[in-house]
Design a protein around this motif. Structure first.
Motif, PDB file in Angstrom:
ATOM      1  N   ASP A 114     -30.808  58.947   7.358  1.00 45.75           N
ATOM      2  CA  ASP A 114     -30.730  57.986   8.464  1.00 45.75           C
ATOM      3  C   ASP A 114     -31.290  56.664   7.935  1.00 45.75           C
ATOM      4  O   ASP A 114     -32.493  56.454   7.891  1.00 45.75           O
ATOM      5  N   TRP A 115     -30.385  55.789   7.480  1.00 49.46           N
ATOM      6  CA  TRP A 115     -30.803  54.554   6.846  1.00 49.46           C
ATOM      7  C   TRP A 115     -31.512  53.615   7.815  1.00 49.46           C
ATOM      8  O   TRP A 115     -32.348  52.820   7.420  1.00 49.46           O
ATOM      9  N   GLY A 116     -31.231  53.722   9.084  1.00 48.45           N
ATOM     10  CA  GLY A 116     -31.959  52.931  10.079  1.00 48.45           C
ATOM     11  C   GLY A 116     -33.417  53.346  10.143  1.00 48.45           C
ATOM     12  O   GLY A 116     -34.327  52.500  10.221  1.00 48.45           O
TER      13      GLY A 116
END
Length: 83
Positions: free
Chosen positions: A66-68
């Motif tokens: 989850d790059w966020g």
């Protein structure tokens, strides 16, 4: 007042600056380093340890990231370190 040095003769070699040193320094002393060394005696080479095989590290969370969340955690860490 100030006294000047007057040499005994007009010969500049009588001055300390131009006089020969009492004991001449030895010539250049070279080290033993060479780019083409002679062959070392047998058995004096480096000891190579047995090959070690690295085992794979288990990944507890396999899958997509989850790059966020990664960006949010990086921002939090940056804020805490710069405070």
């Amino acid at each position: 007042m100030s006294e000047h040095y007057v040499p005994d003769s007009a010969d500049p070699s009588s001055l300390p600056l131009f006089a020969q040193p009492v004991l001449p320094r030895p010539g250049r002393v070279r080290g033993a380093f060479t780019l083409t060394p002679s062959a070392p005696p047998p058995g004096s080479g480096p000891v190579v340890p047995a090959q070690v095989v690295a085992l794979p590290v288990p990944r507890p969370h396999a899958g997509e990231l989850d790059w966020g969340l990664v960006a949010a955690l990086r921002g939090q860490a940056s804020d805490r370190l710069s405070a």
